[in-house]
Design a protein around this motif. Structure first.
Motif, PDB file in Angstrom:
ATOM      1  N   LEU A 163     -29.667 -19.404   7.323  1.00 39.83           N
ATOM      2  CA  LEU A 163     -28.814 -18.754   6.343  1.00 39.83           C
ATOM      3  C   LEU A 163     -28.385 -19.755   5.288  1.00 39.83           C
ATOM      4  O   LEU A 163     -27.978 -20.878   5.590  1.00 39.83           O
ATOM      5  N   LEU A 164     -28.487 -19.342   4.028  1.00 40.19           N
ATOM      6  CA  LEU A 164     -28.090 -20.206   2.918  1.00 40.19           C
ATOM      7  C   LEU A 164     -26.723 -19.806   2.382  1.00 40.19           C
ATOM      8  O   LEU A 164     -25.872 -20.637   2.111  1.00 40.19           O
ATOM      9  N   ASP A 165     -26.505 -18.513   2.213  1.00 39.90           N
ATOM     10  CA  ASP A 165     -25.229 -18.005   1.705  1.00 39.90           C
ATOM     11  C   ASP A 165     -25.006 -16.613   2.286  1.00 39.90           C
ATOM     12  O   ASP A 165     -25.666 -15.648   1.881  1.00 39.90           O
ATOM     13  N   GLY A 166     -24.103 -16.513   3.229  1.00 42.85           N
ATOM     14  CA  GLY A 166     -23.862 -15.244   3.907  1.00 42.85           C
ATOM     15  C   GLY A 166     -23.290 -14.175   3.006  1.00 42.85           C
ATOM     16  O   GLY A 166     -23.533 -12.990   3.207  1.00 42.85           O
ATOM     17  N   THR A 167     -22.527 -14.572   1.978  1.00 38.37           N
ATOM     18  CA  THR A 167     -21.924 -13.580   1.094  1.00 38.37           C
ATOM     19  C   THR A 167     -22.963 -12.905   0.210  1.00 38.37           C
ATOM     20  O   THR A 167     -22.767 -11.770  -0.226  1.00 38.37           O
ATOM     21  N   ARG A 168     -24.063 -13.600  -0.053  1.00 37.27           N
ATOM     22  CA  ARG A 168     -25.101 -13.030  -0.905  1.00 37.27           C
ATOM     23  C   ARG A 168     -26.349 -12.619  -0.128  1.00 37.27           C
ATOM     24  O   ARG A 168     -27.278 -12.076  -0.707  1.00 37.27           O
ATOM     25  N   GLY A 169     -26.382 -12.906   1.161  1.00 40.20           N
ATOM     26  CA  GLY A 169     -27.567 -12.573   1.953  1.00 40.20           C
ATOM     27  C   GLY A 169     -28.769 -13.383   1.549  1.00 40.20           C
ATOM     28  O   GLY A 169     -29.875 -12.847   1.430  1.00 40.20           O
ATOM     29  N   THR A 170     -28.570 -14.693   1.323  1.00 36.85           N
ATOM     30  CA  THR A 170     -29.681 -15.567   0.951  1.00 36.85           C
ATOM     31  C   THR A 170     -30.024 -16.508   2.101  1.00 36.85           C
ATOM     32  O   THR A 170     -29.144 -16.947   2.848  1.00 36.85           O
ATOM     33  N   TYR A 171     -31.313 -16.819   2.212  1.00 42.74           N
ATOM     34  CA  TYR A 171     -31.839 -17.654   3.293  1.00 42.74           C
ATOM     35  C   TYR A 171     -32.787 -18.700   2.718  1.00 42.74           C
ATOM     36  O   TYR A 171     -33.242 -18.590   1.573  1.00 42.74           O
ATOM     37  N   CYS A 230     -36.535 -20.337  -0.914  1.00 43.86           N
ATOM     38  CA  CYS A 230     -35.374 -19.542  -0.546  1.00 43.86           C
ATOM     39  C   CYS A 230     -35.598 -18.096  -0.980  1.00 43.86           C
ATOM     40  O   CYS A 230     -36.455 -17.810  -1.817  1.00 43.86           O
ATOM     41  N   PHE A 231     -34.838 -17.184  -0.395  1.00 47.77           N
ATOM     42  CA  PHE A 231     -35.007 -15.775  -0.743  1.00 47.77           C
ATOM     43  C   PHE A 231     -33.706 -15.019  -0.549  1.00 47.77           C
ATOM     44  O   PHE A 231     -32.794 -15.461   0.158  1.00 47.77           O
ATOM     45  N   SER A 232     -33.633 -13.864  -1.211  1.00 46.09           N
ATOM     46  CA  SER A 232     -32.456 -13.002  -1.150  1.00 46.09           C
ATOM     47  C   SER A 232     -32.838 -11.648  -0.588  1.00 46.09           C
ATOM     48  O   SER A 232     -33.910 -11.120  -0.893  1.00 46.09           O
ATOM     49  N   LEU A 233     -31.952 -11.081   0.213  1.00 46.03           N
ATOM     50  CA  LEU A 233     -32.173  -9.748   0.750  1.00 46.03           C
ATOM     51  C   LEU A 233     -31.808  -8.654  -0.251  1.00 46.03           C
ATOM     52  O   LEU A 233     -32.048  -7.473   0.012  1.00 46.03           O
ATOM     53  N   SER A 234     -31.255  -9.031  -1.394  1.00 49.02           N
ATOM     54  CA  SER A 234     -30.914  -8.055  -2.423  1.00 49.02           C
ATOM     55  C   SER A 234     -32.178  -7.568  -3.123  1.00 49.02           C
ATOM     56  O   SER A 234     -33.038  -8.370  -3.502  1.00 49.02           O
ATOM     57  N   ALA A 235     -32.297  -6.271  -3.299  1.00 51.07           N
ATOM     58  CA  ALA A 235     -33.470  -5.695  -3.975  1.00 51.07           C
ATOM     59  C   ALA A 235     -33.225  -5.715  -5.478  1.00 51.07           C
ATOM     60  O   ALA A 235     -32.865  -4.708  -6.089  1.00 51.07           O
TER      61      ALA A 235
END
Length: 351
Positions: A163-171, A230-235
């Motif tokens: 996990l990179l940033d839990g508030t943004r859902g980034t890994y 890195c990647f984000s779970l936001s579409a």
């Protein structure tokens, strides 16, 4: 939605120029206009110029015609390049070759896709100073790309990811796991990708893969040289319904599907030759290549395939398929027949 202004304070230096490359080949008017409008709607919490390069790949609808009288903000510098039709890889390469020397980041957008307003800001901020490669989820209403993939369903326990940033859902990928993960699965749709310019260098899309696999191969190659992924779970990318060479090729016995399969066989050959690929990933590319060859052999056995011989593309692709498989075709056909004739429930005996 305006991005958090604190993003601009998380980096010691912010990019002054961001390049966006859009390859364009469409038969329907208005798609490119909406894609470009989504770039113009980006909110950046720092001062930057966006270099927007549209490469007209001999499109039936001219890019200039689609963008006539479209008002753009003064921080976007639009350039329209033209070339004879050569495919998406060649169009993207044309755009890459035309980048301004001072461009720090490259983002890709297909001409029938759109971005959410914070795509560039969130992506570049997530890259930070430690990563070269960013991607996010893509919306495919009523679902998303990630929602259908086991890799993302296993988060946050997925091996090789943290996990990179839990508030943004980034890994982020840990160590070298990003390279093997990119070979294992097609993880990122092209319109979701943002790259640091220095990570791309002279690397280009494989133009011989005109009909499938050119983007997957590019991401796998970059993943093996990037400092961090890195990647984000936001579409933050919305996929459209324009011309898509891969999506439009799935009539199983059609020439377009044969062309797609041949392209994927070649893509896996090239993926297996990536410098630094691990043994397990190499074996996977070989297995996929064999699976595609088996599919090709099965199609060549189907009598209905030859009803389309009056079609020039069909004839050409059948001939190419036979040329590709001629040494191995008897073995594949034998294996296919053996599987078909095996009684139900009987375990397969290794050949």
């Amino acid at each position: 939605m305006r991005p958090d202004a604190s993003m601009a304070r998380r980096r010691t230096t912010m990019p002054k120029r961001i390049s966006v490359v859009i390859p364009f080949f469409q038969r329907k008017r208005g798609l490119l206009r909406e894609a470009v409008r989504s770039v113009a709607c980006q909110y950046l919490p720092w001062s930057a110029e966006v270099e927007l390069i549209v490469v007209d790949d001999g499109s039936p609808v001219a890019a200039q015609l689609d963008l006539d009288n479209l008002a753009l903000p003064d921080w976007i510098r639009l350039r329209i390049l033209r070339q004879a039709n050569a495919g998406p890889a060649a169009a993207r390469n044309h755009g890459l070759d035309a980048l301004s020397p001072d461009s720090g980041y490259i983002a890709f957008l297909d001409s029938d896709d759109q971005w959410s307003t914070h795509h560039l800001a969130w992506g570049i901020d997530t890259l930070g100073t430690a990563h070269d490669f960013y991607f996010c989820d893509s919306a495919m209403p009523p679902t998303t790309m990630f929602a259908a993939m086991a890799f993302f369903q296993a988060l946050p326990a997925q091996q090789g990811v943290e996990l990179l940033d839990g508030t943004r859902g980034t890994y982020r990928f840990v160590g070298t796991s990003g390279g093997s993960s990119m070979v294992r699965d097609y993880l990122c749709q092209t319109s979701s990708v943002i790259l640091r310019r220095s990570a791309v260098g002279s690397l280009r899309f494989e133009e011989s893969l005109r009909y499938a696999g050119e983007d997957w191969l590019m991401w796998a190659r970059i993943a093996h040289r990037a400092r961090g992924i890195c990647f984000s779970l936001s579409a933050n990318s919305l996929r459209g319904e324009g011309i898509n060479l891969y999506r439009d090729a799935h009539e199983r016995l059609g020439g377009r599907n044969l062309r797609r399969i041949l392209s994927m066989i070649r893509a896996n050959e090239l993926m297996g030759a990536i410098d630094g690929i691990d043994a397990q990933s190499l074996m996977l590319t070989q297995q996929r290549r064999r699976s595609f060859q088996m599919e090709l052999a099965a199609i060549l056995m189907h009598p209905r395939l030859y009803l389309g011989l009056m079609d020039r593309l069909q004839r050409a692709m059948i001939a190419r398929a036979y040329r590709h498989l001629w040494r191995d075709l008897p073995g594949y056909w034998t294996e296919i027949l053996r599987r078909k004739l095996r009684p139900a429930g009987m375990p397969e005996v290794p050949a």
